[in-house]
Design a protein around this motif. Structure first.
Motif, PDB file in Angstrom:
ATOM      1  N   GLU A   1       0.788  -1.230   0.000  1.00  0.00           N
ATOM      2  CA  GLU A   1       0.000   0.000   0.000  1.00  0.00           C
ATOM      3  C   GLU A   1       0.823   1.286   0.000  1.00  0.00           C
ATOM      4  OE1 GLU A   1      -3.070   0.110   2.932  1.00  0.00           O
ATOM      5  OE2 GLU A   1      -3.473  -2.055   2.820  1.00  0.00           O
ATOM      6  N   PHE A   2       2.136   1.203   0.043  1.00  0.00           N
ATOM      7  CA  PHE A   2       2.934   2.415   0.197  1.00  0.00           C
ATOM      8  C   PHE A   2       3.749   2.690  -1.068  1.00  0.00           C
ATOM      9  CE2 PHE A   2       1.697   1.445   4.407  1.00  0.00           C
ATOM     10  CZ  PHE A   2       1.805   2.602   5.161  1.00  0.00           C
ATOM     11  N   ALA A   3       4.202   3.914  -1.200  1.00  0.00           N
ATOM     12  CA  ALA A   3       4.984   4.329  -2.370  1.00  0.00           C
ATOM     13  C   ALA A   3       6.110   5.257  -1.919  1.00  0.00           C
ATOM     14  CB  ALA A   3       4.094   5.031  -3.388  1.00  0.00           C
ATOM     15  N   TYR A   4       7.087   5.369  -2.795  1.00  0.00           N
ATOM     16  CA  TYR A   4       8.277   6.194  -2.510  1.00  0.00           C
ATOM     17  C   TYR A   4       8.170   7.527  -3.237  1.00  0.00           C
ATOM     18  CZ  TYR A   4      13.175   7.394  -1.746  1.00  0.00           C
ATOM     19  OH  TYR A   4      14.328   8.022  -1.353  1.00  0.00           O
ATOM     20  N   THR A   5       8.419   8.614  -2.534  1.00  0.00           N
ATOM     21  CA  THR A   5       8.456   9.939  -3.137  1.00  0.00           C
ATOM     22  C   THR A   5       9.195  10.891  -2.202  1.00  0.00           C
ATOM     23  OG1 THR A   5       7.142  11.778  -3.982  1.00  0.00           O
ATOM     24  CG2 THR A   5       6.221  10.576  -2.135  1.00  0.00           C
ATOM     25  N   LEU A   6       9.808  11.902  -2.800  1.00  0.00           N
ATOM     26  CA  LEU A   6      10.440  12.961  -2.008  1.00  0.00           C
ATOM     27  C   LEU A   6       9.505  14.146  -1.793  1.00  0.00           C
ATOM     28  CD1 LEU A   6      14.032  13.096  -3.550  1.00  0.00           C
ATOM     29  CD2 LEU A   6      13.325  12.015  -1.419  1.00  0.00           C
ATOM     30  N   ASP A   7       8.410  14.151  -2.506  1.00  0.00           N
ATOM     31  CA  ASP A   7       7.482  15.281  -2.440  1.00  0.00           C
ATOM     32  C   ASP A   7       6.452  15.015  -1.345  1.00  0.00           C
ATOM     33  OD1 ASP A   7       6.172  17.592  -2.941  1.00  0.00           O
ATOM     34  OD2 ASP A   7       5.231  16.922  -4.809  1.00  0.00           O
TER      35      ASP A   7
ATOM     36  N   PHE B   1      -1.346   6.136   7.880  1.00  0.00           N
ATOM     37  CA  PHE B   1      -2.771   5.991   7.598  1.00  0.00           C
ATOM     38  C   PHE B   1      -3.323   7.018   6.615  1.00  0.00           C
ATOM     39  CE2 PHE B   1      -1.940   4.413  11.913  1.00  0.00           C
ATOM     40  CZ  PHE B   1      -2.371   3.103  11.776  1.00  0.00           C
ATOM     41  N   ASP B   2      -2.603   8.130   6.395  1.00  0.00           N
ATOM     42  CA  ASP B   2      -3.125   9.169   5.514  1.00  0.00           C
ATOM     43  C   ASP B   2      -2.295   9.300   4.232  1.00  0.00           C
ATOM     44  OD1 ASP B   2      -5.035   9.672   7.481  1.00  0.00           O
ATOM     45  OD2 ASP B   2      -3.769  11.159   8.483  1.00  0.00           O
ATOM     46  N   GLN B   3      -1.009   9.592   4.382  1.00  0.00           N
ATOM     47  CA  GLN B   3      -0.175   9.856   3.202  1.00  0.00           C
ATOM     48  C   GLN B   3       0.228   8.570   2.490  1.00  0.00           C
ATOM     49  OE1 GLN B   3       3.119  12.061   4.775  1.00  0.00           O
ATOM     50  NE2 GLN B   3       1.874  13.831   5.351  1.00  0.00           N
ATOM     51  N   LYS B   4       0.800   7.635   3.246  1.00  0.00           N
ATOM     52  CA  LYS B   4       1.277   6.350   2.719  1.00  0.00           C
ATOM     53  C   LYS B   4       2.282   6.530   1.587  1.00  0.00           C
ATOM     54  CE  LYS B   4      -2.568   3.429   4.119  1.00  0.00           C
ATOM     55  NZ  LYS B   4      -3.502   2.351   3.732  1.00  0.00           N
ATOM     56  N   GLN B   5       3.036   7.588   1.609  1.00  0.00           N
ATOM     57  CA  GLN B   5       4.119   7.798   0.652  1.00  0.00           C
ATOM     58  C   GLN B   5       5.145   8.728   1.285  1.00  0.00           C
ATOM     59  OE1 GLN B   5       2.168   9.410  -2.774  1.00  0.00           O
ATOM     60  NE2 GLN B   5       1.972  11.461  -1.911  1.00  0.00           N
ATOM     61  N   GLY B   6       6.388   8.461   0.981  1.00  0.00           N
ATOM     62  CA  GLY B   6       7.470   9.244   1.551  1.00  0.00           C
ATOM     63  C   GLY B   6       8.802   8.637   1.155  1.00  0.00           C
TER      64      GLY B   6
ATOM     65  N   THR C   1      12.131   0.665   3.405  1.00  0.00           N
ATOM     66  CA  THR C   1      12.083   1.412   2.143  1.00  0.00           C
ATOM     67  C   THR C   1      12.251   0.476   0.963  1.00  0.00           C
ATOM     68  OG1 THR C   1      13.121   3.248   3.332  1.00  0.00           O
ATOM     69  CG2 THR C   1      12.999   3.419   0.943  1.00  0.00           C
ATOM     70  N   ALA C   2      13.121  -0.526   1.103  1.00  0.00           N
ATOM     71  CA  ALA C   2      13.350  -1.471   0.008  1.00  0.00           C
ATOM     72  C   ALA C   2      12.154  -2.367  -0.245  1.00  0.00           C
ATOM     73  CB  ALA C   2      14.577  -2.326   0.313  1.00  0.00           C
ATOM     74  N   ALA C   3      11.195  -2.409   0.691  1.00  0.00           N
ATOM     75  CA  ALA C   3      10.010  -3.239   0.498  1.00  0.00           C
ATOM     76  C   ALA C   3       9.011  -2.609  -0.455  1.00  0.00           C
ATOM     77  CB  ALA C   3       9.332  -3.499   1.848  1.00  0.00           C
TER      78      ALA C   3
ATOM     79  N   ARG D   1       5.521   1.128  -7.969  1.00  0.00           N
ATOM     80  CA  ARG D   1       4.722   2.072  -7.199  1.00  0.00           C
ATOM     81  C   ARG D   1       5.518   3.315  -6.811  1.00  0.00           C
ATOM     82  NH1 ARG D   1       0.350  -0.209  -4.643  1.00  0.00           N
ATOM     83  NH2 ARG D   1      -0.134   1.950  -4.119  1.00  0.00           N
ATOM     84  N   ILE D   2       6.792   3.379  -7.230  1.00  0.00           N
ATOM     85  CA  ILE D   2       7.616   4.536  -6.883  1.00  0.00           C
ATOM     86  C   ILE D   2       7.282   5.688  -7.816  1.00  0.00           C
ATOM     87  CG2 ILE D   2       9.964   5.428  -6.731  1.00  0.00           C
ATOM     88  CD1 ILE D   2      10.889   2.661  -6.002  1.00  0.00           C
TER      89      ILE D   2
END
Length: 646
Positions: free
Chosen positions: A385-391, A405-410, A474-476, A481-482
């Motif tokens: 459910e998560f994704a990688y982003t710098l924004d 629970f809200d952003q699920k990206q970072g 992070t590697a998971a 999805r990045i």
């Protein structure tokens, strides 16, 4: 106010002066913060244009000086250090052209500008800083030569730049032997004779804490953090986790080290048979944290290994340093965790992130005593459910809840922090580990380059029977999805970034490493090796000082002889005459020391009748000018001597 008998510099000479001062200033501006350098560069250009026809009023110049002082202190945050002093020097140099009009003003500007390259070496000792500094100094010497010609009423010829460059080159070569003698033979001291203030503005590098958004600048910086050269077996890039500070304490926003752990001996570790032998070349960071391949077997000399296997040094790493180390993968890492450390690894800030706290407790009830199942459940959730982003926006009060629970990206900072919090909430001891991952192999030099943008944070969880185990949440994250990677954010894909580094970047870094090895790495040990090759091994500091004194006196004597010889050619008319003789000497018709100018012209005419009349005329005019120097204007003769080509 200019004296009546001293001419004002012409337009070309002033342009040379301003260009030389600008080149010196650029060497310093490139090492200052970008915003401050941009302000000073734009302001200096505008002021030079405004004051081109006449100096600005004195009152306005005073106001500009105070404004520059205030701007520098404002942009540096009222922090005083060597970079603050360098910024003040750059600001004063940027406004100096406002009072540059006469010959004396131009010489003053050049003399002041020469301080900029030397100040730049307080911030960086790299090859590009040296190159820019040398170009600025050589350009300044050429500008001084042009100003001297103006004062001597010598009009510059269109083709006179190359001879003047040759003269500047000779001036640089005069001082080169003394520079080499000082570099190779001057005794290397264990500590400097004077202190240099610390930097007020920190350079990029790992710190001993991790706060929201604190890594963005670091992860967008593609400069080298360190270089690693392996001796023997080399681990794969996926095994290259470079361990830095270990963070235990969390107040809801910032992770920090548990400094009291530095007083405890390193934890017990059963390591694999394969060990990695390598050397790290760490770029200056002004910090005290060292990194090592996970996990270091022992602390290198002059470093301290803490209980959690983080490395530190007593003095800031303000210069290039090299460290020889050995590391090995752990089989069991602190299998018996003391109660005090276990409590430290389970501590959570009260009243924060209630949703994550409830989720961790619910998972514990469902998993029972199976800690490994809790770890795998968290990784599966992140992977799905998560994704990688710098924004990412800056978090609020409940940072972990907002991410989970809200952003699920970072990025790694969010993943590691939230994962460790969730594990602690579930009763699994956990901690955050910061450092670097991976590296790019430089085929030219046979070493690995790890950049600042390779900074990373991961987690360690304590599992019964195994001890501390590395987990990288992070590697998971699934690659599809990045949203954006580090290289994408720099405007290039991962493959393009690697190709760039393999091309120009690898050559540039290889040259930088060679400079580090030959120049910055020339310490007392390297000096002793050099003397041993020369057959002068075993000299103490006193003997080395005597040897340097002999070499310095010899080079100073040679410099004095050359300058005394050049003093005879200080007259521009005599210089032009000697240059004419050298042009004929290339044809085998140079003037002999015993020949008069007329005899020489007759001998040349016998071999080359064409153009003999012109040489006869120049010889007679030169003889008349030398024996009657006060009669007539010699500028026309100097120009004719310069233009004549055999």
């Amino acid at each position: 106010m200019a004296r009546p008998d001293v001419p004002l510099p012409d337009r070309v000479s002033r342009l040379w002066t301003l260009a030389s001062a600008t080149l010196c200033l650029v060497a310093l501006l490139l090492l200052l913060p970008a915003s401050l350098a941009l302000v000073l560069g734009v302001a200096g250009t505008a002021l030079a244009l405004l004051s081109w026809w006449r100096p600005l009023p004195a009152v306005l110049r005073v106001l500009l000086a105070f404004s520059a002082l205030g701007a520098v202190l404002y942009m540096t945050g009222m922090r005083f250090g060597r970079d603050t002093g360098c910024a003040l020097l750059a600001a004063m140099l940027a406004i100096k052209p406002t009072e540059t009009f006469t010959l004396r003003d131009n010489r003053s500007l050049l003399g002041f500008a020469f301080f900029a390259p030397f100040a730049a070496f307080l911030l960086d000792q790299g090859p590009w800083t040296m190159t820019l500094g040398l170009l600025g100094v050589c350009s300044g010497l050429l500008a001084l030569q042009r100003l001297a010609d103006v004062e001597a009423h010598v009009e510059a010829a269109p083709n006179d730049t190359i001879p003047q460059l040759a003269l500047v080159g000779r001036l640089v070569l005069i001082g080169l032997p003394l520079v080499l003698a000082a570099f190779w033979l001057f005794p290397r001291l264990a500590s400097p004779l004077w202190g240099v203030p610390d930097r007020a503005m920190a350079r990029p590098g790992l710190s001993d804490d991790m706060s929201p958004g604190g890594w963005l600048d670091l992860m967008a910086d593609d400069s080298a953090a360190f270089r690693a050269q392996f001796f023997g077996k080399t681990p794969s890039p996926s095994q290259m986790y470079w361990r830095g500070p270990v963070l235990w304490n969390f107040d809801g926003r910032v992770w920090t080290q548990a400094t009291w752990l530095r007083g405890l001996p390193p934890a017990e570790m059963a390591r694999a048979e394969t060990a990695w032998d390598y050397q790290l070349e760490i770029e200056p960071t002004d910090r005290r944290q060292l990194v090592a391949l996970d996990l270091p077997v022992a602390a290198p000399d002059n470093a301290h290994l803490a209980n959690d296997y983080s490395l530190s040094v007593r003095t800031p790493l303000s210069a290039l340093t090299r460290w020889r180390m050995r590391s090995a993968a752990p089989l069991r890492f602190e299998a018996d965790l003391p109660l005090t450390l276990k409590q430290q690894a389970l501590q959570l800030p009260p009243g924060l992130n209630p949703r994550a706290l409830d989720l961790g407790r619910r998972w514990r009830r469902e998993a029972g005593d199976d800690d490994d199942a809790l770890v795998q459940r968290a990784l599966a959730w992140i992977r799905a459910e998560f994704a990688y982003t710098l924004d990412t926006p800056l978090p609020g009060r409940h940072a972990v809840d907002e991410f989970l629970f809200d952003q699920k990206q970072g990025y790694c900072e969010h993943f590691s922090s939230s994962f460790v919090f969730l594990m602690r909430a579930a009763g699994v001891p956990a901690r955050v580990v910061t450092g670097y991952t991976g590296g790019v192999y430089n085929r030219l030099g046979g070493y690995w380059v790890v950049r600042q943008m390779d900074a990373h944070a991961w987690a360690e969880v304590w599992l019964p029977g195994r001890g501390w185990v590395r987990v990288d949440p992070t590697a998971a994250v699934a690659p599809e999805r990045i949203y954006d990677t580090l290289d994408d954010r720099l405007g290039e894909g991962v493959d393009a970034g690697r190709l760039t580094l393999e091309g120009f970047g690898s050559v540039s870094d290889w040259l930088r490493r060679g400079w580090n090895d030959l120049v910055l790495g020339f310490d007392a040990g390297r000096q002793a090796q050099l003397l041993e090759r020369l057959g002068a091994n075993g000299l103490g500091s006193a003997g080395l000082g005597v040897l340097f004194g002999i070499a310095a006196l010899g080079t100073l004597g040679w410099m004095g002889w050359w300058l005394a010889r050049a003093e005879r050619d200080r007259d521009p008319l005599l210089r032009a005459w000697h240059r004419l003789g050298r042009r004929y000497a290339r044809l085998g018709l140079g003037r002999e020391p015993y020949e008069t100018s007329t005899d020489w012209a007759r001998r040349v005419a016998a071999h080359r009748p064409k153009g003999a009349n012109l040489l006869f005329s120049l010889s007679r005019r030169f003889a008349a000018a030398r024996y009657a120097p006060d009669e007539g204007d010699h500028r026309a003769l100097i120009e004719d001597l310069r233009r004549h080509r055999p």
